[in-house]
Design an enzyme around this catalytic site. Structure first.
Site, short mmCIF file in Angstrom:
data_model
loop_
_atom_site.label_atom_id
_atom_site.label_comp_id
_atom_site.label_asym_id
_atom_site.label_seq_id
_atom_site.Cartn_x
_atom_site.Cartn_y
_atom_site.Cartn_z
N ASP A 66 65.44 32.38 65.80
CA ASP A 66 66.31 33.78 66.17
C ASP A 66 66.94 34.21 67.34
O ASP A 66 66.85 32.93 68.31
CB ASP A 66 65.41 35.30 66.08
CG ASP A 66 64.14 34.90 66.79
OD1 ASP A 66 64.67 34.45 68.13
OD2 ASP A 66 62.89 35.72 67.11
N ASN A 134 52.83 43.24 67.30
CA ASN A 134 52.78 44.36 66.22
C ASN A 134 53.02 43.54 64.64
O ASN A 134 52.62 43.38 64.02
CB ASN A 134 53.99 45.19 65.82
CG ASN A 134 55.44 44.19 65.83
OD1 ASN A 134 55.42 43.08 65.83
ND2 ASN A 134 56.49 44.94 65.04
N HIS A 136 54.42 40.64 64.66
CA HIS A 136 55.92 39.69 63.94
C HIS A 136 55.85 38.29 63.97
O HIS A 136 55.30 38.15 64.90
CB HIS A 136 56.62 40.70 64.21
CG HIS A 136 57.61 40.77 66.07
ND1 HIS A 136 58.33 41.41 66.66
CD2 HIS A 136 56.64 39.75 66.04
CE1 HIS A 136 57.93 40.94 67.88
NE2 HIS A 136 57.55 39.57 68.12
N GLU A 141 59.75 42.26 61.36
CA GLU A 141 59.19 42.94 62.02
C GLU A 141 58.02 43.48 60.74
O GLU A 141 59.00 43.72 59.80
CB GLU A 141 60.17 44.20 62.67
CG GLU A 141 60.66 43.65 63.26
CD GLU A 141 60.12 43.79 65.05
OE1 GLU A 141 58.84 43.31 65.24
OE2 GLU A 141 60.55 43.96 65.56
P1 PGA Z 1 56.15 36.87 73.79
O1 PGA Z 1 57.17 37.45 72.08
O2 PGA Z 1 55.92 35.26 73.98
O3 PGA Z 1 57.09 37.46 74.17
O4 PGA Z 1 54.55 38.03 73.54
C1 PGA Z 1 56.08 36.49 71.10
C2 PGA Z 1 56.98 37.73 70.04
O5 PGA Z 1 57.08 38.83 70.32
O6 PGA Z 1 57.13 36.80 68.75
#
Ligand code: PGA
Length: 260
Positions: A66, A134, A136, A141
């Site tokens: 992404d 959450n 995702h 999302e």
């Molecule tokens: P993080 O993010 O590794 O910074 O916790 C993971 C994500 O949001 O997919």
């Protein structure tokens, strides 16, 4: 689905780095699906160490999950810059082999099509994932439905709050991103999801032991035949026991790239 539970995130990271190296040693042209965020930072550091000890990435192609919409590629918080700083600038991968969505394009729809074409041409052998609090994966999302292919997504308040730590304040976090879709992720031959820390524990539990639901995008990984959740003790804290989780999985119908 397999669960590998480690006493620390650093041990877990060494395990994932070894999985990556093993693929690179047996496949003459491996395609790695890569993620950004805090979770894989030490994985990239480990891979850079492997490179310094002789591991070449000259035959590797990477495809990232992404990118934010509206941040120039050289913005310190763009994912292009993240990948350059943490990995690409420190290994011998040709930059032409590294693919990211372009979040600065004026024609986002055409960009999503371009990215899907890249994914068709470069089927992913090993997809590395983090997971949001959450649930995702990539920037897919929680919603009432999930998109299968590359698309533009409005980031949730929770994600914007979580990512504000990288910016001066939450108002500077882009509100949109381009992300690979759920089906594109599931078309990877093998998936390794890394989760560390207690604030991931509930998302991990709901992904592994709940129903497959668009409320928890990572729960769709239950439908893939070769997924490993690599966890530290805290992220595994809401699971019962720690070994393999006996969940059923179903083969997906062949995608356009012939992968299950
Ligand atoms: P993080 O993010 O590794 O910074 O916790 C993971 C994500 O949001 O997919």
């Amino acid at each position: 689905m397999k669960v590998r539970r480690f006493p620390s995130d650093s041990l877990a990271t060494v395990y994932v780095a070894a999985v990556v190296e093993e693929l690179m040693s047996r496949d003459p042209h491996p395609v790695l699906g890569l993620a950004t965020g805090s979770t894989p930072v030490n994985l990239y550091r480990q891979l850079v160490d492997f490179h310094r000890q002789g591991l070449s990435f000259s035959h590797v192609t990477t495809v990232n999950l992404d990118e934010y919409v509206g941040l120039p590629a050289d913005h310190p918080q763009s994912y292009r810059q993240f990948m350059f700083d943490h990995l690409f600038s420190q290994i011998d991968i040709p930059l032409a082999n590294t693919h990211m969505p372009n979040g600065m394009t004026l024609d986002l729809e055409a960009e999503c099509d371009r990215y899907d074409a890249i994914l068709e041409t470069h089927p992913i052998d090993l997809q590395i994932l983090g997971i949001g609090r959450n649930g995702h994966i990539g920037f897919n999302e929680p919603d009432i439905s999930l998109k299968t292919r590359t698309h533009v997504i409005e980031l949730t308040e929770d994600t914007i709050r979580a990512n504000a730590r990288f910016f001066d304040d939450a108002s500077q976090v882009p509100t949109r991103a381009i992300t690979m879709g759920i089906q594109s992720i599931l078309q990877a031959k093998e998936i390794v999801l890394m989760a560390f820390g207690r604030d991931k524990a509930e998302a991990v539990k709901r992904s592994l032991s709940g129903e497959v639901s668009t409320d928890v995008p990572a729960s769709f990984l239950q439908m893939h035949p070769n997924v490993t959740f690599v966890l530290d003790e805290e992220a595994a804290g809401h699971l019962e026991g720690g070994g393999a989780v006996g969940l059923p999985h179903w083969p997906l119908s062949s995608g356009a790239n012939g992968r299950p």
